[in-house]
Design an enzyme around this catalytic site. Sequence first.
Site, mmCIF file in Angstrom:
data_model
loop_
_atom_site.group_PDB
_atom_site.id
_atom_site.type_symbol
_atom_site.label_atom_id
_atom_site.label_comp_id
_atom_site.label_asym_id
_atom_site.label_seq_id
_atom_site.Cartn_x
_atom_site.Cartn_y
_atom_site.Cartn_z
ATOM 1 N N ALA A 134 39.617 64.420 52.411
ATOM 2 C CA ALA A 134 40.960 64.980 52.574
ATOM 3 C C ALA A 134 41.842 64.657 51.371
ATOM 4 C CB ALA A 134 41.590 64.423 53.846
ATOM 5 N N HIS A 141 50.175 34.789 48.913
ATOM 6 C CA HIS A 141 49.312 33.905 49.681
ATOM 7 C C HIS A 141 49.951 33.618 51.026
ATOM 8 C CE1 HIS A 141 46.555 30.648 50.624
ATOM 9 N NE2 HIS A 141 47.596 29.926 50.981
#
Length: 468
Positions: free
Chosen positions: A323, A447
């Site tokens: 797509a 993080h």
Amino acid sequence: MAYDLIVIGSGPGGYVCAIKAAQLGMKVAVVEKRSTYGGTCLNVGCIPSKALLHASEMFHQAQHGLEALGVEVANPKLNLQKMMAHKDATVKSNVDGVSFLFKKNKIDGFQGTGKVLGQGKVSVTNEKGEEQVLEAKNVVIATGSDVAGIPGVEVAFDEKTIVSSTGALALEKVPASMIVVGGGVIGLELGSVWARLGAKVTVVEFLDTILGGMDGEVAKQLQRMLTKQGIDFKLGAKVTGAVKSGDGAKVTFEPVKGGEATTLDAEVVLIATGRKPSTDGLGLAKAGVVLDSRGRVEIDRHFQTSIAGVYAIGDVVRGPMLAHKAEDEGVAVAEIIAGQAGHVNYDVIPGVVYTQPEVASVGKTEEELKAAGVAYKIGKFPFTANGRARAMLQTDGFVKILADKETDRVLGGHIIGFGAGEMIHEIAVLMEFGGSSEDLGRTCHAHPTMSEAVKEAALSTFFKPIHM
Ligand code: NAI
């Protein structure tokens, strides 16, 4: 009234092309034979399958995944009707979204089957058989693809017992057993849905690997994980017959390398052996639009067919049947028609398989680099060494990065793991800018995130990872 552009087909290629062309100031018409816009992807493909993949994964997690996190749920129950209603509502909101965007961009919609009559002329025949002829300076064929069936094997789809992806999205009950013919993307995604909901799924695949064409190491790892989830695999097995039998169906297959044929029974058989370009009824031969040897509309580098002013994009032309590839071609062809420099970078088209874990890749596989004789280096990092993955109990899988041995330019990225389909895009952006593994490894990553595994894989490509 003459249009600047008529687009035939309103899937991701066609509708994006129409919107982009309208944004660039063109008067646009779209011809669509379905009663809703959005093509295969929105109606019976990507979108409904993702609704079922998510819902079935939640069910599977409630049954098997939550207890280890200290969440105890007593006997989760499946309400398949409600799950299907969620899928239908998802489809409706997406196809309604396309209608809204067409109105917003003053795009005229014509419901019916479009036929190319020649340069600048398209006929539309509605359900009552009434025909009208539209005129435009340019025409874009974006008619997508249809189920191909099994090459050389007669298959009578009834979409209840012997189903294509369309029927597999609308089963009324969970079958006790399902045979999936074809271990490609559709087979593994829809096989996963029904396996999670309780069906005993067996995948029969011609090649000796699932996901042929994907990175071999990633495909092997996925097969191991799906086997753990209870899916059986018969590889190197050529299906020679799939017929209804009693309340179910029988599938016959023989080893590709020679030997005795085997027949298996199942309540439902899903045929997922590829798709073919959809060109029937378009009148292309009569109009003089040339097809290539594989039945695809032949185009030049600017998406133009053998007729001036008639273009083609998406599944109906060469390249991966995806797509997002069609969408990018839709934008590019609209820009070209508007006199701009539309372009698609076919070297950086990501691919995602929405199994659990997900598989995502962009650029070259190791096998492709080997075959092309390119000197490369590899960096790999497992999610078992990633803090966030441990916290979520999603440690299955790894990130693999391939870079040119001399220049360090990243040539490919492959991820198998939870959320791989989201993480792949930072590698895609890096590749669009011709970045190196050092660039990626030196980019600060938040993080704790799963994406830190991408950074660590990049670090290990050009030097050494920190956390391993
Ligand atoms: P596919 O080409 O991915 O896989 C078909 C598989 O069937 C191949 O592995 C082939 O070796 C096997 N096969 C063919 N004949 C066989 C036989 N006689 N016996 C046993 N195995 C046989 O096609 P699939 O899965 O039907 O998907 C069609 C298209 O839709 C693909 O281009 C795919 O990329 C696209 N798609 C993409 C999705 C995504 O990006 N997540 C999701 C669903 C479809």
